[in-house]
Design a protein around this motif. Structure first.
Motif, PDB file in Angstrom:
ATOM      1  N   GLU A  27       0.836  -1.211   0.000  1.00  0.00           N
ATOM      2  CA  GLU A  27       0.000   0.000   0.000  1.00  0.00           C
ATOM      3  C   GLU A  27       0.868   1.257   0.000  1.00  0.00           C
ATOM      4  N   GLU A  28       1.852   1.275   0.892  1.00  0.00           N
ATOM      5  CA  GLU A  28       2.742   2.439   0.988  1.00  0.00           C
ATOM      6  C   GLU A  28       3.409   2.712  -0.364  1.00  0.00           C
ATOM      7  N   MET A  29       3.940   1.658  -0.969  1.00  0.00           N
ATOM      8  CA  MET A  29       4.631   1.819  -2.247  1.00  0.00           C
ATOM      9  C   MET A  29       3.654   2.191  -3.358  1.00  0.00           C
ATOM     10  N   ALA A  30       2.479   1.574  -3.359  1.00  0.00           N
ATOM     11  CA  ALA A  30       1.499   1.833  -4.423  1.00  0.00           C
ATOM     12  C   ALA A  30       1.009   3.285  -4.377  1.00  0.00           C
ATOM     13  N   VAL A  31       0.788   3.798  -3.186  1.00  0.00           N
ATOM     14  CA  VAL A  31       0.335   5.185  -3.064  1.00  0.00           C
ATOM     15  C   VAL A  31       1.430   6.142  -3.552  1.00  0.00           C
ATOM     16  N   ASN A  42      -6.126   6.901  -3.992  1.00  0.00           N
ATOM     17  CA  ASN A  42      -7.154   6.180  -3.236  1.00  0.00           C
ATOM     18  C   ASN A  42      -7.410   4.797  -3.795  1.00  0.00           C
ATOM     19  N   LYS A  43      -7.496   4.712  -5.130  1.00  0.00           N
ATOM     20  CA  LYS A  43      -7.697   3.402  -5.760  1.00  0.00           C
ATOM     21  C   LYS A  43      -6.477   2.526  -5.540  1.00  0.00           C
ATOM     22  N   ALA A  44      -5.299   3.135  -5.602  1.00  0.00           N
ATOM     23  CA  ALA A  44      -4.062   2.378  -5.376  1.00  0.00           C
ATOM     24  C   ALA A  44      -4.057   1.810  -3.958  1.00  0.00           C
ATOM     25  N   SER A  45      -4.501   2.601  -3.008  1.00  0.00           N
ATOM     26  CA  SER A  45      -4.557   2.156  -1.615  1.00  0.00           C
ATOM     27  C   SER A  45      -5.504   0.968  -1.465  1.00  0.00           C
ATOM     28  N   ALA A 106      -6.818  -4.608 -11.438  1.00  0.00           N
ATOM     29  CA  ALA A 106      -5.442  -4.524 -10.901  1.00  0.00           C
ATOM     30  C   ALA A 106      -5.147  -5.733 -10.010  1.00  0.00           C
ATOM     31  N   ILE A 107      -6.156  -6.164  -9.254  1.00  0.00           N
ATOM     32  CA  ILE A 107      -5.988  -7.359  -8.408  1.00  0.00           C
ATOM     33  C   ILE A 107      -5.835  -8.602  -9.290  1.00  0.00           C
ATOM     34  N   ARG A 108      -6.667  -8.702 -10.340  1.00  0.00           N
ATOM     35  CA  ARG A 108      -6.619  -9.874 -11.235  1.00  0.00           C
ATOM     36  C   ARG A 108      -5.239 -10.069 -11.848  1.00  0.00           C
ATOM     37  N   VAL A 109      -4.615  -8.992 -12.272  1.00  0.00           N
ATOM     38  CA  VAL A 109      -3.357  -9.129 -13.030  1.00  0.00           C
ATOM     39  C   VAL A 109      -2.115  -8.903 -12.162  1.00  0.00           C
ATOM     40  N   HIS A 110      -2.283  -8.838 -10.840  1.00  0.00           N
ATOM     41  CA  HIS A 110      -1.122  -8.426 -10.045  1.00  0.00           C
ATOM     42  C   HIS A 110       0.004  -9.470 -10.033  1.00  0.00           C
ATOM     43  N   SER A 118      -3.293  -1.034 -17.355  1.00  0.00           N
ATOM     44  CA  SER A 118      -3.543   0.368 -17.028  1.00  0.00           C
ATOM     45  C   SER A 118      -2.436   0.864 -16.101  1.00  0.00           C
ATOM     46  N   LEU A 119      -2.397   2.166 -15.882  1.00  0.00           N
ATOM     47  CA  LEU A 119      -1.437   2.734 -14.942  1.00  0.00           C
ATOM     48  C   LEU A 119      -1.602   2.091 -13.563  1.00  0.00           C
ATOM     49  N   LEU A 120      -2.869   1.936 -13.133  1.00  0.00           N
ATOM     50  CA  LEU A 120      -3.118   1.323 -11.819  1.00  0.00           C
ATOM     51  C   LEU A 120      -2.635  -0.131 -11.796  1.00  0.00           C
ATOM     52  N   ASP A 121      -2.873  -0.878 -12.873  1.00  0.00           N
ATOM     53  CA  ASP A 121      -2.374  -2.265 -12.966  1.00  0.00           C
ATOM     54  C   ASP A 121      -0.850  -2.292 -12.786  1.00  0.00           C
ATOM     55  N   GLN A 122      -0.165  -1.393 -13.477  1.00  0.00           N
ATOM     56  CA  GLN A 122       1.301  -1.346 -13.405  1.00  0.00           C
ATOM     57  C   GLN A 122       1.771  -0.980 -11.995  1.00  0.00           C
ATOM     58  N   VAL A 123       1.084  -0.022 -11.396  1.00  0.00           N
ATOM     59  CA  VAL A 123       1.452   0.438 -10.051  1.00  0.00           C
ATOM     60  C   VAL A 123       1.354  -0.709  -9.044  1.00  0.00           C
ATOM     61  N   ILE A 124       0.273  -1.479  -9.103  1.00  0.00           N
ATOM     62  CA  ILE A 124       0.087  -2.578  -8.147  1.00  0.00           C
ATOM     63  C   ILE A 124       1.070  -3.719  -8.435  1.00  0.00           C
ATOM     64  N   TYR A 125       1.240  -4.038  -9.707  1.00  0.00           N
ATOM     65  CA  TYR A 125       2.180  -5.100 -10.121  1.00  0.00           C
ATOM     66  C   TYR A 125       3.581  -4.795  -9.608  1.00  0.00           C
ATOM     67  N   VAL A 126       4.013  -3.559  -9.789  1.00  0.00           N
ATOM     68  CA  VAL A 126       5.375  -3.173  -9.386  1.00  0.00           C
ATOM     69  C   VAL A 126       5.472  -3.003  -7.865  1.00  0.00           C
TER      70      VAL A 126
END
Ligand code: DGI
Ligand code: FE
Ligand code: FE
Ligand code: FE
Length: 187
Positions: A27-31, A42-45, A106-110, A118-126
């Motif tokens: 969460e910390e890193m994703a935000v 918020n979505k990243a969190s 983002a959860i599905r592809v993490h 998407s940007l959010l997908d990449q953020v969560i994956y990384v």
């Protein structure tokens, strides 16, 4: 906000202390990455807090859900590593009431990534790969890339995950190969 506190509690109840610490690190890193690259913190969190929600469910629980929702029957040939993201998103939807498709995707592809992220997908994956509690050879370089070039961090993670799987002679999920072909192969 209150919804974050409640979500944290629900997630914490589903996993070991160690995994929960990982989730808070993601969460910390994703935000941080969301702010840096301009997607909704918020979505990243929420996505980060929920990304491994179902990871400690039994194989039977995943198999039951795959059948109940008539998901792709090929999923039955895989295991927790693949299920906890793709099928886990359905536990998140049903039990946590999270309906936001960007978050669920983002959860599905993490775990495997995808050709299109998407940007959010990449953020969560990384974020999942480089959160502060992770320690493996190369994590420093991956962190450095995460803070400077998100797509390069996706590529680095994909390449190293595939190398790890090949070395252990583990089965490669086709989506993992699609991610490799899209993000790692030089065009
Ligand atoms: O849930 P986490 O441990 O935080 O991390 P994750 O969801 O990124 O990865 C979970 C596991 O899935 C990890 O050990 C690597 C593995 N994995 C990723 N791609 C594939 C895979 N396992 C197989 N068999 N095939 C894949 O394509
Ligand atoms: Fe995971
Ligand atoms: Fe990951
Ligand atoms: Fe994780």
């Amino acid at each position: 906000p209150a919804i974050r506190e409640q979500l944290m509690q629900q997630v914490q109840m589903q996993m070991s202390e160690k995994r929960f610490r990982h989730v808070l690190g993601v969460e910390e890193m994703a935000v941080a990455l969301a702010k840096k690259y301009g997607c909704c913190p918020n979505k990243a969190s929420i996505a980060a807090l929920a990304h491994d929600y179902a990871k400690e469910r039994s194989d039977d629980a995943f198999i039951f859900m795959i059948k109940k929702l008539k998901m792709d029957p090929d999923l039955l040939n895989w295991d927790n590593a693949i299920w906890h993201g793709i099928v886990g998103a359905e536990f998140v939807r049903q039990e946590l009431g999270i309906e936001d498709e960007e978050i669920l995707q983002a959860i599905r592809v993490h775990t495997t990534g995808a050709a299109k992220m998407s940007l959010l997908d990449q953020v969560i994956y990384v974020a999942d790969y480089v959160e502060p509690n992770r320690d493996f050879p190369g994590v420093q370089e991956a962190r450095q890339l995460a803070l400077t070039n998100l797509a390069a961090a996706v590529a680095y993670e994909t390449k190293h995950t595939l190398q790890f799987l090949l070395k252990k002679e583990l089965p490669i999920y086709p989506k993992t190969i699609e991610t490799y072909n899209q993000w790692v192969v030089k065009k």
